[in-house]
Enzyme design. Structure first.
Site, PDB file in Angstrom:
ATOM      1  N   SER A 198       0.796  -1.231   0.000  1.00 51.58           N
ATOM      2  CA  SER A 198       0.000   0.000   0.000  1.00 51.58           C
ATOM      3  C   SER A 198       0.825   1.277   0.000  1.00 51.58           C
ATOM      4  O   SER A 198       0.327   2.319  -0.385  1.00 51.58           O
ATOM      5  CB  SER A 198      -0.941   0.000   1.194  1.00 51.58           C
ATOM      6  N   HIS A 226      -6.007  -4.490  -1.532  1.00 54.83           N
ATOM      7  CA  HIS A 226      -5.854  -3.304  -2.391  1.00 54.83           C
ATOM      8  C   HIS A 226      -6.018  -3.635  -3.874  1.00 54.83           C
ATOM      9  O   HIS A 226      -5.531  -2.885  -4.720  1.00 54.83           O
ATOM     10  CB  HIS A 226      -4.486  -2.641  -2.169  1.00 54.83           C
ATOM     11  N   LYS A 257     -12.711  -1.619   0.990  1.00 56.04           N
ATOM     12  CA  LYS A 257     -11.991  -0.719   0.081  1.00 56.04           C
ATOM     13  C   LYS A 257     -12.795  -0.574  -1.220  1.00 56.04           C
ATOM     14  O   LYS A 257     -13.806   0.102  -1.222  1.00 56.04           O
ATOM     15  CB  LYS A 257     -10.556  -1.216  -0.124  1.00 56.04           C
TER      16      LYS A 257
END
Ligand SMILES: *Cc1c(COP(=O)(O)O)cnc(C)c1O
Length: 414
Positions: A198, A226, A257
């Site tokens: 990240s 992610h 997310k």
């Protein structure tokens, strides 16, 4: 009595304030989205994990409302006692199909999924080999497990042990760790990695990892928090992006997310592993069910993403536009393809202060971005981490680029 620790904490808090490391929260006075309201002012948001712009999407809100009406507000139970509804099973099936895995088990968060996954599978005779830059929740999950541990230098596949100039410590490559685990006579070996890291936005080299796993008879576990929903041609994740669908054994990911951003996470993998988790994973056995509204919203997300790649395509277009224009403008950007775009400050004098100043000036220009400094990133690797979203229009992205160039010139960076 509280007295003594109160004084201790006040001293410690004062020390981190002094060092400029005290974390404050910025209060958003609107929905999460491309445009948010901060301190009564509308700004463009370039630092959320809202990759597909779904956090406040009308269809998700509608689906969540409908599920509250149909299945209620909460379950007040862990899954296996009386906390599993038809929709929980439906979501598990949809996630399995989307990721191309056999079965899936839901958790309240990906943090819990990573806390759950290692301990029931691996014991003192086994090994976990973990990328040195893995997410905190993998590190904690590994700590809860009794397996022997190795850490390999970030994305280093080699059969070497050498001094890492960055840290002054010796570091090993993945193949060296695998060899050592085999030499130690370990029974089962698991390689654990983030799909996307990240801070730099770099993508795990899963093809090479899977090849080494085959060579040393090891399992591969990827945390794709992610990536799920947008990496790869149809958004399945880094395993699709790297062409290794079917070769990754376990995927953990988050619904917090790209997939709507509310909460929840899961472990996906072979049927036996998921069955074992339903019997042994402590955050599953001893923590409450994901709420129906979140389940309904996440089912809707998977349906949207299965029906069309429009959102991940838009995200890819926005990312390419931002990365190319910013590079052209002369900013120091870590190259890559992920919507996480780190603008590096290390080459400028007094880079930590400069990054903070930059962030403040950008907010005045109506662009919300966050500077990261030590200890979140290594010393001298200060950065502003921009996160692009499919929720941004082309105009939003262009406005951000224009603001970066204006402030960059003003602060004599470009
Ligand atoms: C965000 C993130 C998590 C935590 O996800 P939650 O569902 O919010 O707990 C875990 N792993 C990685 C790699 C992440 O980026």
């Amino acid at each position: 009595m509280y007295g003594k620790i109160k004084e201790h904490l006040n001293n410690e808090l004062a020390a981190i304030r002094e060092a400029g490391l005290f974390k404050t929260e910025r209060i958003i006075e609107s929905e999460q989205g491309a445009e948010i309201v901060v301190k009564g002012k509308k700004v463009l948001n370039f630092c959320a994990n809202n990759y597909l712009g779904l956090s406040s999407h009308p269809e998700l809100i509608k689906a969540a409302h409908e599920e509250i009406d149909r299945r209620g507000y909460g379950l007040s139970s862990v899954r296996f006692i009386c906390g599993t509804q038809d929709i929980h099973k439906e979501l598990e099936k949809k996630v399995s199909d989307f990721l191309g895995m056999e079965d899936t088990i839901l958790f309240s968060s990906a943090f819990d999924a990573n806390g759950a996954v290692f301990e029931p599978l691996l014991g003192p005779d086994d090994a976990i080999i973990s990328d040195a830059l893995n997410h905190a929740s993998i590190i904690d999950g590994v700590r809860l497990c009794k397996a022997q541990r190795w850490a390999y230098k970030h994305s280093d596949m080699r059969d070497v042990e050498e001094e890492d100039p960055a840290t002054g410590k010796t570091a090993k490559g993945l193949e060296r760790c695998l060899k050592e685990a085999r030499e130690n006579g370990c029974r089962f070996i698991m390689i654990a990695t983030d799909g996307v890291f990240s801070m730099d936005g770099d993508i795990a080299i899963l093809k090479e990892i899977c090849d080494l796993a085959d060579k040393y008879d090891a399992m591969v576990m990827v945390d794709d928090s992610h990536s799920t929903g947008f990496m790869g041609k149809t958004g399945r994740g880094t395993h699709e992006f790297r062409g290794v669908m079917g070769r990754v054994d376990i995927i953990t990911t988050t619904f917090g997310k790209a997939l709507g951003g509310a909460s929840g996470g899961c472990i996906s993998g072979p049927k036996e592993i998921i069955d074992w988790m339903r019997n042994k994973a402590r955050p599953y056995l001893f923590s409450n069910t994901v709420a129906p509204a979140v389940v309904g919203g996440t089912i809707k997300v998977i349906d949207l993403l299965t029906a069309s790649t429009e959102l991940r395509d838009k995200l890819e277009t926005n990312t390419k536009l931002f990365r190319s224009k910013m590079t052209e403008a002369g900013f120091d950007i870590i190259p890559g393809e992920h919507p996480i775009t780190p603008i590096m400050f290390g080459k400028y004098p007094d880079c930590s202060k400069l990054a903070v100043k930059f962030g403040e000036r950008m907010l005045e220009e109506g662009i919300y971005v966050t500077p990261f400094s030590f200890p979140v990133v290594p010393k001298g690797k200060d950065r502003i981490r921009v996160q692009i979203s499919a929720g941004h229009s082309t105009e939003h992205v262009e406005k951000a680029i224009a603001a970066f160039i204006k402030v960059g010139k003003e602060l004599e960076m470009i």
